[in-house]
Structure formats: C-alpha cells, structure tokens
Design a protein around this motif. Structure first.
Motif, PDB file in Angstrom:
ATOM      1  N   GLN A   8       0.890  -1.159   0.000  1.00 40.90           N
ATOM      2  CA  GLN A   8       0.000   0.000   0.000  1.00 40.90           C
ATOM      3  C   GLN A   8       0.926   1.207   0.000  1.00 40.90           C
ATOM      4  O   GLN A   8       1.522   1.542   1.032  1.00 40.90           O
ATOM      5  CB  GLN A   8      -0.889   0.027   1.246  1.00 40.90           C
ATOM      6  N   ARG A   9       1.083   1.836  -1.172  1.00 35.18           N
ATOM      7  CA  ARG A   9       2.035   2.936  -1.315  1.00 35.18           C
ATOM      8  C   ARG A   9       1.640   4.126  -0.443  1.00 35.18           C
ATOM      9  O   ARG A   9       0.479   4.512  -0.379  1.00 35.18           O
ATOM     10  CB  ARG A   9       2.135   3.366  -2.767  1.00 35.18           C
ATOM     11  N   TYR A  10       2.635   4.698   0.216  1.00 36.68           N
ATOM     12  CA  TYR A  10       2.445   5.878   1.051  1.00 36.68           C
ATOM     13  C   TYR A  10       2.099   7.058   0.160  1.00 36.68           C
ATOM     14  O   TYR A  10       2.769   7.323  -0.835  1.00 36.68           O
ATOM     15  CB  TYR A  10       3.721   6.155   1.844  1.00 36.68           C
ATOM     16  N   TYR A  20      -2.668   6.221   2.504  1.00 35.96           N
ATOM     17  CA  TYR A  20      -2.090   5.228   1.594  1.00 35.96           C
ATOM     18  C   TYR A  20      -2.981   5.044   0.375  1.00 35.96           C
ATOM     19  O   TYR A  20      -4.192   5.199   0.446  1.00 35.96           O
ATOM     20  CB  TYR A  20      -1.934   3.874   2.308  1.00 35.96           C
ATOM     21  N   CYS A  60       7.656   1.405  -4.274  1.00 38.06           N
ATOM     22  CA  CYS A  60       7.432   1.272  -2.831  1.00 38.06           C
ATOM     23  C   CYS A  60       8.145   2.416  -2.124  1.00 38.06           C
ATOM     24  O   CYS A  60       9.274   2.275  -1.664  1.00 38.06           O
ATOM     25  CB  CYS A  60       7.955  -0.075  -2.336  1.00 38.06           C
ATOM     26  N   SER A  64       5.613   3.254   3.128  1.00 38.75           N
ATOM     27  CA  SER A  64       4.530   2.436   2.580  1.00 38.75           C
ATOM     28  C   SER A  64       4.269   1.263   3.500  1.00 38.75           C
ATOM     29  O   SER A  64       5.159   0.791   4.201  1.00 38.75           O
ATOM     30  CB  SER A  64       4.903   1.906   1.189  1.00 38.75           C
TER      31      SER A  64
END
Length: 98
Positions: A8-10, A20, A60, A64
């Motif tokens: 879950q990308r920041y 996210y 990433c 994240s």
C-alpha cells in the motif's frame, strides 16, 4: 522470486495520520525476516525486522505499508535501487522494513 508481498504505497500525511493508496497486486519478492540495524531516510539508525529483494523499479516509497508472506504488516523504512551497468549482476530493489 518465491514470495509475494502486497504494497500500500504511502501517499502523504492527512489530518488524522498517514494516507495510503489502495493495495496493489501481489508483487514477487524474496523476503528475509531477520533483525538488522539500518539508517532511515533521515540518517538515524533504526532496527529493520524484514528485508525484501524485488525486481528493479518496484514502486514502494518509504513509509509504505507492506503485507509480508507471513501475514505481518510492516512499514518500509528505506528503499534502495541496486544497478550495475555493464557488470554481469542482476539489478534489484531492496526494501528495509520496520
């Protein structure tokens, strides 16, 4: 790569904490859940409890959320792209996690 991770990308900080993007598809990786001391994005020494090696270009960003094959959810501390133009070694992305 024998393992699959979900990232879950920041996205940034919101009014109530980190935000996210929705989880991406499972990404192939090699995961080692060992304890190591590494430096975070500010240069401070922190403890990493999982290290991930994945294909080059893995999206990433630090901070994240990552779901490991064991089901544990962790946070990316530092991401390093390893390239070696002209050398007979594979390129990769290494992610150090809390």
């Amino acid at each position: 790569m024998p393992h699959r991770i979900i990232i879950q990308r920041y996205r940034g900080d919101g009014p109530v904490g980190p935000v996210y993007w929705p989880p991406g598809p499972p990404a192939p990786a090699l995961v080692s859940e060992t304890v190591r001391t590494v430096r975070d994005r500010t240069g401070a020494e922190v403890t990493s409890t999982a290290q991930i090696v994945a294909a080059p270009g893995l999206d990433c960003p630090p901070q994240s959320r990552i779901t490991l094959p064991s089901g544990r959810v962790t946070t990316a501390i530092h991401v390093a792209a390893h390239t070696a133009p002209g050398l007979p070694v594979p390129e990769s992305t290494e992610v150090f996690c809390q």
